[in-house]
Design an enzyme around this catalytic site. Structure first.
Site, PDB file in Angstrom:
ATOM      1  N   ARG A   4      40.487  37.962 -68.229  1.00 47.30           N
ATOM      2  CA  ARG A   4      39.970  36.880 -69.071  1.00 47.30           C
ATOM      3  C   ARG A   4      39.593  35.634 -68.276  1.00 47.30           C
ATOM      4  NH1 ARG A   4      43.876  35.900 -73.748  1.00 47.30           N
ATOM      5  NH2 ARG A   4      45.106  35.645 -71.892  1.00 47.30           N
ATOM      6  N   HIS A  29      55.578  55.529 -60.772  1.00 44.00           N
ATOM      7  CA  HIS A  29      55.231  55.339 -59.369  1.00 44.00           C
ATOM      8  C   HIS A  29      56.192  56.082 -58.426  1.00 44.00           C
ATOM      9  CE1 HIS A  29      58.209  52.087 -59.414  1.00 44.00           C
ATOM     10  NE2 HIS A  29      58.217  52.144 -58.107  1.00 44.00           N
ATOM     11  N   LYS A  58      55.800  58.570 -54.398  1.00 48.12           N
ATOM     12  CA  LYS A  58      56.550  58.398 -53.149  1.00 48.12           C
ATOM     13  C   LYS A  58      56.605  59.731 -52.399  1.00 48.12           C
ATOM     14  CE  LYS A  58      59.497  54.746 -55.096  1.00 48.12           C
ATOM     15  NZ  LYS A  58      59.485  53.490 -54.410  1.00 48.12           N
ATOM     16  N   GLU A  75      69.514  49.045 -56.655  1.00 50.47           N
ATOM     17  CA  GLU A  75      68.632  47.943 -56.253  1.00 50.47           C
ATOM     18  C   GLU A  75      69.472  46.716 -55.941  1.00 50.47           C
ATOM     19  OE1 GLU A  75      64.635  47.808 -58.310  1.00 50.47           O
ATOM     20  OE2 GLU A  75      65.981  48.255 -59.962  1.00 50.47           O
ATOM     21  N   ASP A  80      64.083  51.022 -68.643  1.00 52.12           N
ATOM     22  CA  ASP A  80      63.295  50.583 -67.489  1.00 52.12           C
ATOM     23  C   ASP A  80      63.354  51.587 -66.338  1.00 52.12           C
ATOM     24  OD1 ASP A  80      61.773  48.601 -65.991  1.00 52.12           O
ATOM     25  OD2 ASP A  80      63.608  48.290 -64.832  1.00 52.12           O
ATOM     26  N   HIS A  92      62.086  56.994 -63.904  1.00 48.34           N
ATOM     27  CA  HIS A  92      62.287  57.369 -62.500  1.00 48.34           C
ATOM     28  C   HIS A  92      63.429  58.370 -62.301  1.00 48.34           C
ATOM     29  CE1 HIS A  92      59.529  54.167 -62.180  1.00 48.34           C
ATOM     30  NE2 HIS A  92      60.379  53.167 -62.089  1.00 48.34           N
ATOM     31  N   LYS A  95      70.938  47.086 -61.165  1.00 51.60           N
ATOM     32  CA  LYS A  95      70.409  45.931 -60.439  1.00 51.60           C
ATOM     33  C   LYS A  95      71.576  45.155 -59.823  1.00 51.60           C
ATOM     34  CE  LYS A  95      66.068  45.668 -62.515  1.00 51.60           C
ATOM     35  NZ  LYS A  95      65.243  46.563 -61.707  1.00 51.60           N
TER      36      LYS A  95
HETATM   37  C1  BG6 Z   1      60.052  49.605 -61.828  1.00 51.22           C
HETATM   38  C2  BG6 Z   1      61.045  48.864 -62.664  1.00 51.22           C
HETATM   39  O1  BG6 Z   1      59.491  50.673 -62.558  1.00 51.22           O
HETATM   40  O2  BG6 Z   1      60.683  50.125 -60.674  1.00 51.22           O
HETATM   41  C3  BG6 Z   1      61.721  47.773 -61.855  1.00 51.22           C
HETATM   42  O3  BG6 Z   1      60.385  48.303 -63.787  1.00 51.22           O
HETATM   43  C4  BG6 Z   1      62.287  48.315 -60.579  1.00 51.22           C
HETATM   44  O4  BG6 Z   1      62.740  47.145 -62.629  1.00 51.22           O
HETATM   45  C5  BG6 Z   1      61.250  49.134 -59.827  1.00 51.22           C
HETATM   46  O5  BG6 Z   1      62.728  47.224 -59.789  1.00 51.22           O
HETATM   47  C6  BG6 Z   1      61.852  49.839 -58.629  1.00 51.22           C
HETATM   48  O6  BG6 Z   1      60.841  50.441 -57.873  1.00 51.22           O
HETATM   49  P1  BG6 Z   1      61.002  50.659 -56.295  1.00 51.22           P
HETATM   50  O7  BG6 Z   1      59.760  51.400 -55.905  1.00 51.22           O
HETATM   51  O8  BG6 Z   1      61.112  49.307 -55.673  1.00 51.22           O
HETATM   52  O9  BG6 Z   1      62.252  51.457 -56.109  1.00 51.22           O
END
Ligand code: BG6
Length: 521
Positions: free
Chosen positions: A65, A205, A209, A243, A262, A267, A367
């Site tokens: 935008r 994602h 990896k 994390e 999340d 994952h 986290k």
């Molecule tokens: C994301 C989450 O999908 O993956 C985040 O929303 C998280 O909360 C992240 O920190 C972790 O990804 P990576 O690749 O850093 O392990």
């Protein structure tokens, strides 16, 4: 075909299947002024370009935008590249050539005119492949996915593709894909009004990896491990994704999501499905995804009683992570000071199929834990204790295989060795494989692979409709059992520790302990 070993072809040279996106296409990024675009998407596309993996002819159109020109957007992207790219240095000449393919399209996502203008702009490229082979990357709020797809369809930019069509359009969607089963179904139904399932590329994602992709390679190309890969030899499996970051500026998002949605829904369950799946009949996307879905569907449904015994949630309070003071979750920006949202989950589940019957899988993620690490730890059954037991208190450990997914990527196998000397004593020792020492430092970013696959039209590394819905069912059952119940005292953990004590108890009651990932040597 592998050639004979010679000094030029060392015996360990691997099978190479270099990918390249062949067909000219345009990638339209919705959310072009957002974080993901500058941090991940443009660096990934640029690296693909440097590696010669982009199609010979391509365009990248950023749609957002804010008022910007092509030039100002390119300059922002260039600056971002220097900050976020994995290589840090940017070759000027390469950038100039690449950037000539970048354009910015200013428009409101809800404004039909903006899409008509976009279509006109694509036609101006004067190559019908660039105007019709389209990857729409939705790096925007999920609440807008449906709207954008409707608008694309209305502007005839998106059609349901038939087998054998000359052109194709694909939609790449970022997570979160829904917030529960019902919303995911609605979203799927909405997207599928204007596109076929094979045109939809749902991102996780983690599947981009290298080390996650290597799970299949490791399992199905190494006879010694695959033969042991079942309840016969494996006692239990642990999957840890820890994390060191807290929720930072994402408090608002996290309040709506929590760790279960999340991280666990996507994952961790994805990693689990790769570890547990049966060998697919081929590497074709549908064959691989069929097996992953079957594994997820075999997970024993959780009753509220199971949840009480097998799922631990936690929330961090103020503490220290790597010498840095961190505030508690309830004190984070945009977080309710009485929030009961979980920042940690550990759970035990069973996969009720022939291969895994009776083998517990323990999954945990959180986290503000002491170390950033993702790993799969496979613990094998102990040997019969008949021989060395007679020697007194020999500390024989069961064999364990650790797939270190990140960082310090590699695989280690633990076994017992005799300590040199005249007495019989043993010690666990390790065999290591490290990506860095074996392959050098080059590890492409997850988004490079995922964008490449989306352009190439291979959906293997993306989540299929039934996969996302099955994962939501698992998560929904657990969340329903939690209900609105507030967290109790023993569910809190200090930032910088490995989570609430209840998570230790979860394994202790089965006679195990968590394997905490270790820092790289
Ligand atoms: C994301 C989450 O999908 O993956 C985040 O929303 C998280 O909360 C992240 O920190 C972790 O990804 P990576 O690749 O850093 O392990």
């Amino acid at each position: 075909m592998a050639e004979d070993a010679s000094p030029l072809n060392p015996p360990l040279a691997g099978l190479e299947m270099d990918r390249k996106a062949d067909e000219p296409c345009t990638i339209v990024i919705f959310g072009a002024s957002g974080d993901l675009t500058v941090r991940k998407l443009i660096p990934a596309l640029f690296h693909l370009y440097e590696e010669g993996q982009m199609p010979e002819s391509f365009r990248v159109v950023g749609f957002a935008r804010r008022e910007k020109t092509d030039e100002s957007w390119r300059a922002e992207m260039r600056e971002g590249l220097e900050r976020y790219s994995r290589t840090k240095t940017v070759d000027d000449a390469q950038w100039e050539q690449f950037a000539a393919n970048l354009a910015y399209h200013q428009g409101d996502l809800t404004d039909a005119e903006a899409y008509v203008d976009l279509a006109a702009r694509l036609k101006e490229y004067g190559d019908e492949r660039l105007a019709n082979n389209l990857v729409f990357y939705l790096a925007i709020s999920p609440s807008l996915f449906g709207e954008v797809v409707d608008q694309l369809h209305a502007a005839t930019l998106l059609r349901r593709c038939e087998e054998g069509d000359s052109f194709w359009q694909r939609i790449v969607v970022e997570k979160p894909f829904g917030h529960d089963l019902q919303s995911a179904r609605l979203l799927n139904n909405h997207l599928l009004r204007h596109a076929r399932e094979r045109q939809i590329f749902r991102i996780d994602h983690y599947l981009g990896k290298e080390t996650v992709q290597n799970i299949m390679m490791f399992r199905f190309s190494n006879a010694i491990f695959e033969q042991l890969w079942s309840r016969e030899a494996i006692e239990h499996v642990q999957i840890t994704v820890s994390e060191t970051v807290g929720v930072g500026s994402r408090g608002g998002y996290f309040e709506e999501s929590g760790t279960m949605r999340d991280m666990m829904q996507n994952h961790l369950l994805q990693i689990l499905s790769l570890v547990a799946m049966e060998p697919p009949p081929s590497l074709a996307a549908e064959d691989v995804r069929n097996e992953k879905v079957k594994a997820l569907k075999s997970i024993r449904a959780m009753t509220p009683e199971n949840v009480a015994q097998q799922v631990v949630r936690g929330q961090y309070f103020a503490g220290t992570v790597n010498g840095k003071n961190c505030s508690g979750y309830r004190q984070e920006e945009k977080v309710n000071p009485e929030s009961n949202v979980e920042t940690y989950v550990a759970l035990k589940l069973f996969i009720d199929n022939w291969r895994w019957s009776g083998v517990p899988f323990y999954l945990r993620t959180g986290k503000n834990l002491p170390l950033r690490a993702s790993e799969v730890r496979v613990q094998f059954r102990p040997t019969p204790n008949v021989l060395f037991a007679a020697q007194g208190d020999l500390d024989l450990m069961p064999n364990a295989l650790t797939l270190r997914l990140q960082p310090d990527e590699g695989i280690s196998l633990r076994f017992n060795g005799k300590v040199p000397g005249n007495s019989i004593s043993s010690r666990p020792v390790r065999m290591h494989f490290g990506y860095d020492s074996e392959f050098g430092a080059y590890t492409p970013e997850a988004y490079e692979r995922l964008l490449l696959e989306a352009m190439a039209g291979d959906a293997t590394l993306f989540i299929r409709r039934d996969e996302v819905e099955t994962a939501w069912q698992i998560v929904d059952d657990i969340r329903a059992a939690w209900g609105g119940q507030p967290l109790t005292n023993h569910e809190f953990y200090a930032a910088g520790t490995w989570g609430p004590v209840a998570a230790e108890d979860l394994l202790a009651q089965d006679g195990y302990t968590w394997h905490d990932p270790q820092p790289a040597l």
